[in-house]
Scaffold this motif. Sequence first.
Motif, PDB file in Angstrom:
ATOM      1  N   ARG A 117       0.820  -1.210   0.000  1.00 21.62           N
ATOM      2  CA  ARG A 117       0.000   0.000   0.000  1.00 21.62           C
ATOM      3  C   ARG A 117       0.856   1.264   0.000  1.00 21.62           C
ATOM      4  NH1 ARG A 117      -5.452   0.207   1.811  1.00 21.62           N
ATOM      5  NH2 ARG A 117      -6.434  -1.820   2.157  1.00 21.62           N
ATOM      6  N   GLY A 118       2.161   1.108   0.159  1.00 20.65           N
ATOM      7  CA  GLY A 118       3.033   2.265   0.237  1.00 20.65           C
ATOM      8  C   GLY A 118       3.027   2.894   1.619  1.00 20.65           C
ATOM      9  N   GLU A 146      -2.081   5.385  -7.041  1.00 26.08           N
ATOM     10  CA  GLU A 146      -3.224   5.665  -7.906  1.00 26.08           C
ATOM     11  C   GLU A 146      -2.960   5.369  -9.376  1.00 26.08           C
ATOM     12  OE1 GLU A 146      -6.168   9.487  -8.930  1.00 26.08           O
ATOM     13  OE2 GLU A 146      -4.483   9.700  -7.541  1.00 26.08           O
ATOM     14  N   ASP A 147      -1.747   5.603  -9.843  1.00 30.84           N
ATOM     15  CA  ASP A 147      -1.438   5.435 -11.268  1.00 30.84           C
ATOM     16  C   ASP A 147      -0.881   4.058 -11.613  1.00 30.84           C
ATOM     17  OD1 ASP A 147      -2.212   8.085 -11.754  1.00 30.84           O
ATOM     18  OD2 ASP A 147      -0.214   8.830 -11.228  1.00 30.84           O
ATOM     19  N   ASP A 148      -0.874   3.149 -10.647  1.00 32.57           N
ATOM     20  CA  ASP A 148      -0.260   1.829 -10.869  1.00 32.57           C
ATOM     21  C   ASP A 148      -1.282   0.722 -11.074  1.00 32.57           C
ATOM     22  OD1 ASP A 148       2.520   2.657 -10.571  1.00 32.57           O
ATOM     23  OD2 ASP A 148       2.024   3.024  -8.470  1.00 32.57           O
ATOM     24  N   TYR A 149      -2.501   1.096 -11.447  1.00 31.16           N
ATOM     25  CA  TYR A 149      -3.545   0.110 -11.740  1.00 31.16           C
ATOM     26  C   TYR A 149      -3.145  -0.745 -12.948  1.00 31.16           C
ATOM     27  CZ  TYR A 149      -4.626   3.593 -15.296  1.00 31.16           C
ATOM     28  OH  TYR A 149      -4.530   4.471 -16.346  1.00 31.16           O
ATOM     29  N   ALA A 192      -4.675  -0.496  -7.726  1.00 32.24           N
ATOM     30  CA  ALA A 192      -3.423  -0.749  -7.009  1.00 32.24           C
ATOM     31  C   ALA A 192      -3.633  -0.683  -5.499  1.00 32.24           C
ATOM     32  CB  ALA A 192      -2.353   0.245  -7.433  1.00 32.24           C
ATOM     33  N   ALA A 193      -2.791  -1.407  -4.774  1.00 32.73           N
ATOM     34  CA  ALA A 193      -2.929  -1.535  -3.319  1.00 32.73           C
ATOM     35  C   ALA A 193      -2.937  -0.182  -2.620  1.00 32.73           C
ATOM     36  CB  ALA A 193      -1.815  -2.414  -2.773  1.00 32.73           C
ATOM     37  N   GLY A 194      -2.104   0.743  -3.089  1.00 28.62           N
ATOM     38  CA  GLY A 194      -2.012   2.045  -2.444  1.00 28.62           C
ATOM     39  C   GLY A 194      -3.209   2.930  -2.685  1.00 28.62           C
TER      40      GLY A 194
END
Length: 425
Positions: free
Chosen positions: A21-22, A115-118, A322-324
């Motif tokens: 999740r970062g 957010e941009d790592d989907y 993405a997890a974050g």
Amino acid sequence: MIDPRVLRHEPDRVRAAQERRGLSSDVVDSALAADQARRDAIADFERLRAEQKALGKEIPKAQGEAKQELLARTKTLSAGVKEAEAAQTAAETTYQEVLRSIPNLANEAAPAGGEDDYVVLEHVGTPRDFAAEGFEPRDHIELGRMLGAIDIERGVKVSGARFYYLTGPGADLEMALTQLAMDQARAAGFTTVIPPALVRPRAMEGTGFLGQAADDVYRIEGEDLYLVGTSEVPLAAYHSDEILDPGDLPRRYVALSPCFRKEAGSYGKDTAGIIRVHWFDKVEMFTFTTLEESWAEHQRLLAWEKEFLTKLELAFRVIDVAAGDLGLSAERKFDCEAWIPTQGRYRELTSASNCTDFQARRLDIRGRFEDGTAPVATLNGTLCAMPRTIVAILETHQQADGSVRVPEALRPYLQGREVLEPVTR
């Protein structure tokens, strides 16, 4: 909240989920230390309490000086018991606070990052090529004005920024979407619900909306009530403090409710139009089921969302969030994003989240299974968030003269209208 046994016996799994999740994994060490302090405090209290009880049994048998000594010891011990009990309560409170601050464990299959790592899972339909048709598409603001469907100026006048009126065909369109969504959900076995839009803190906290999302929540000053940002909140709390019969699972509910969001952190984003607003209506699906069955149910919720968007003849894609970018309660989430022609990109219309047993633990919702009671799983899925869906319909199905073709599935709910005609040009 997460299963305390996972924290205690598989701390590295929790650390890995935090990193996906970062987030810092330091909270894991804090939670483990708080758990140990809590258990030590319980042991101290129980030891002193046992000693106090043992002395209480000796006093009636004692005589004279021996009895006075026992009474003096009892008095001292009583004060120690009270201190130990207070220490136990404080340790339990600290432990619960730290444990509740840990989000659901992001699923290992979810993409790592923000957010941009989907990851795009699929595309459904093809975005319309307006250039090939020989005209420049209008945005939903202009179309809404031409159709007499959206009145943003008066919304701002009456309520402020990010408010609006739906009028005439705009209001009719929302009602049609509501009926289409409800009919689809009923056909799939959902029970229809109109839930309260105001809830107590436990419902909001139990669903995870007083943690990382607290800044986006409206609180009623002077009252212990919050305006919900999604009907997920009152639907999840519907069975709070209950033990469900597994034979009745899954329990599926579909709700129509207003949703209120401060849109904190969105300054400068989507300031025009009705893409990002403070209030909107939404049809939401919610399921209570077993943990084992939750993954198949997650896919079913996604399938129902895709079915609905397909009925609206929209081009959309499905992404694995993405997890974050997951909310506090979700272990995994899929979004359906529709193509918005004038923005030249996909925008979220629906989402489907598997919250596993995270919310059920916080709200004490269990099932009575063969091997005892255990938390159930909860899932939520947006079937239709009205403003963005209306935006997608208007922009996708517009014609060169500013009229809008009505998708066939909606026509029975719009008195058979095939086209929404402009009232001004």
